[in-house]
Write an enzyme that holds these catalytic residues in place. Sequence first.
Site, PDB file in Angstrom:
ATOM      1  N   PRO A  63      27.094  20.655  66.662  1.00  0.00           N
ATOM      2  CA  PRO A  63      28.484  20.598  66.206  1.00  0.00           C
ATOM      3  C   PRO A  63      28.652  21.504  64.982  1.00  0.00           C
ATOM      4  CG  PRO A  63      27.372  18.475  65.850  1.00  0.00           C
ATOM      5  CD  PRO A  63      26.415  19.367  66.565  1.00  0.00           C
ATOM      6  N   HIS A  64      29.719  22.304  64.985  1.00  0.00           N
ATOM      7  CA  HIS A  64      29.920  23.246  63.888  1.00  0.00           C
ATOM      8  C   HIS A  64      31.394  23.489  63.647  1.00  0.00           C
ATOM      9  CE1 HIS A  64      29.483  25.585  67.626  1.00  0.00           C
ATOM     10  NE2 HIS A  64      30.358  26.412  67.105  1.00  0.00           N
ATOM     11  N   GLY A  65      31.677  24.006  62.463  1.00  0.00           N
ATOM     12  CA  GLY A  65      33.063  24.302  62.123  1.00  0.00           C
ATOM     13  C   GLY A  65      33.152  25.060  60.818  1.00  0.00           C
TER      14      GLY A  65
END
Length: 145
Positions: A63-65
């Site tokens: 998960p990334h952002g």
Amino acid sequence: MPQLHPDAILLDMKATAKEAALRELAGLAVTVCGRFTEETLLNALAEREAVGSTGIGNGVAIPHGKLEGLDEILLCFGRSKAGVDFDAIDNRPAYLFVLLLSPASKAGEYLQTLAKVSTILKQPENRQRLLDSASRDEIAAIFAD
């Protein structure tokens, strides 16, 4: 690649569902960086998940952002012994999670870090070592190599 600090590692995640896993990882990231609310981080991750699942298969999710106001790229790691249904491309549970948050201004470094993390996690022997590691220091060392 930014360092994965031992205090940014969860050896035994409690979450059993995707949303709960994202919340648990966001909570860890808040503890590590101390600047944002869990909701702020969760919103950044949810925005990215809306584009497509970051469950890349082989028991792995990244998960990334991007986040305005973040100074440096932040890496966190979580391991789930039970596995989490994370809508992975191979429809299998995820056991290893690497959370990657980046300042919006560091797009190049963000993509490089994402590529390095992916390379580490694509290797079956690294995945096995991450599953078998008894300590946070062992896990941090795998990402430092």
